[in-house]
Write a protein that holds these residues in place. Structure first.
Motif, short mmCIF file in Angstrom:
data_model
loop_
_atom_site.label_atom_id
_atom_site.label_comp_id
_atom_site.label_asym_id
_atom_site.label_seq_id
_atom_site.Cartn_x
_atom_site.Cartn_y
_atom_site.Cartn_z
N GLY A 8 98.89 91.57 42.90
CA GLY A 8 100.04 91.01 43.85
C GLY A 8 100.62 92.08 44.55
O GLY A 8 100.98 93.11 44.10
N VAL A 9 101.10 91.68 45.82
CA VAL A 9 101.98 92.54 46.52
C VAL A 9 103.19 91.72 47.05
O VAL A 9 103.28 90.39 47.28
N GLU A 10 104.12 92.59 47.35
CA GLU A 10 105.22 91.86 47.79
C GLU A 10 105.61 92.58 49.12
O GLU A 10 105.84 93.91 49.07
N TYR A 11 105.65 91.89 50.32
CA TYR A 11 105.93 92.76 51.64
C TYR A 11 107.49 93.10 51.51
O TYR A 11 108.49 92.13 51.33
N LEU A 12 107.82 94.22 51.96
CA LEU A 12 109.28 94.89 52.16
C LEU A 12 109.57 95.09 53.41
O LEU A 12 108.55 95.01 54.31
#
Length: 300
Positions: A48-52
């Protein structure tokens, strides 16, 4: 079967290298995860990724900020900078180190700290050849890390640099053997295709081709895409002009003869073409003030 619309130039799918196409594809979490996992492999499998926010500020307000194309973190807290670099720039390797170092520096919390860091991955997709030495002329992925020369082993796994040189990637669809190969092939050739090749199958790539269909763009998105392609084509045209004039002679031999002159010529052509200083700054990575100084040399 759904009939695919085309642009006036016959394109069915977006060019993924201009800003709009690159972001349109990789702002989809599932596509970004698949690309990163295919590239990085077992070192940092991502679920999973979280955009910053794509800007990392310096320690003080006056410090230079680092602005990325894409910036995200995974569930382990590791950081990924993904850049699409469209033209050769002086000191590009230094710039990539500055970007990665800015993320390392940003991990420092206020107060007491034990200096334990999370890994940072700087991933640059290059639309030009950066590494020209004879022994890497056929290698299209260059990797770098902090290394202990005498012990011949890594010093740390916290700083990782990967450069993908698309012009060096020569494989045909029949020669694609890895997921990374399929991604590289599409990043280089997507806008030339009329349909999905049999060698590029699976749910992820089906999703990519659907997302990249030009006939799925809204009117606003189509205008943004056209502007992005125009900027991209202007850069390529300026570079071609520079080569014709011999400004970049010697690059094939690994030299950087006249690159400062070539860079100034490219910037002047973009400014004469009607692009704003801010847009040229975004394209080239140079500061607004430096570009303003170049603008003064352009005859009325």
């Amino acid at each position: 079967m759904e009939k695919k619309k085309q642009t006036a130039t016959g394109e069915v799918f977006m060019n993924p290298r201009p800003d709009f196409g690159f972001r349109k594809i990789f702002m989809d979490r599932e596509l970004l995860i698949d690309f990163l996992n295919g590239l990085i492999g077992e070192r940092a499998q991502i679920t999973g990724v979280e955009y910053l926010p794509n800007t990392v500020a310096g320690e003080w307000d006056a410090d230079r900020k680092a602005v990325f194309d894409l910036y995200c973190t995974n569930s382990e807290g590791e950081y990924f900078i993904v850049e699409m670099q469209r033209c050769l720039q002086p000191h590009f390797i230094d710039r990539s180190l500055f970007y990665a170092s800015a993320v390392i520096r940003s991990q420092a919390p206020a107060g007491k700290w034990d200096y334990r860091l999370k890994a940072v991955y700087f991933i640059a997709v290059l639309d030009f050849v950066e590494f020209t030495e004879a022994d890497v002329r056929e290698s299209y992925v260059e990797q770098a890390c902090l290394y202990r020369r005498n012990a011949q082993r890594p010093l740390s796994d916290k700083l990782n640099m990967l450069y993908i040189e698309l012009p060096k990637f020569k494989k045909t669809p029949e020669e694609l053997t890895t997921n990374a190969d399929r991604w590289f092939y599409l990043l280089k050739n997507l806008e030339k295709l009329k349909d999905r090749p049999p060698e590029v199958q699976g749910r992820i790539f089906e999703k990519l081709f659907k997302r990249a269909q030009i006939n799925r763009l809204t009117t606003k998105e189509m205008e943004e895409y056209k502007t992005s392609v125009l900027e991209y084509d202007s850069i390529k045209s300026a570079i071609a002009y520079s080569k014709e004039r011999g400004i970049e002679e010697g690059i094939e031999k690994g030299e950087r003869i006249g690159m400062e002159k070539a860079r100034r010529e490219i910037i002047k052509r973009l400014l004469r073409g009607g692009f704003s200083i801010e847009t040229v700054s975004s394209i080239t990575g140079l500061g607004v003030e430096e570009i303003r100084d170049m603008e003064k040399d352009i005859p009325e």
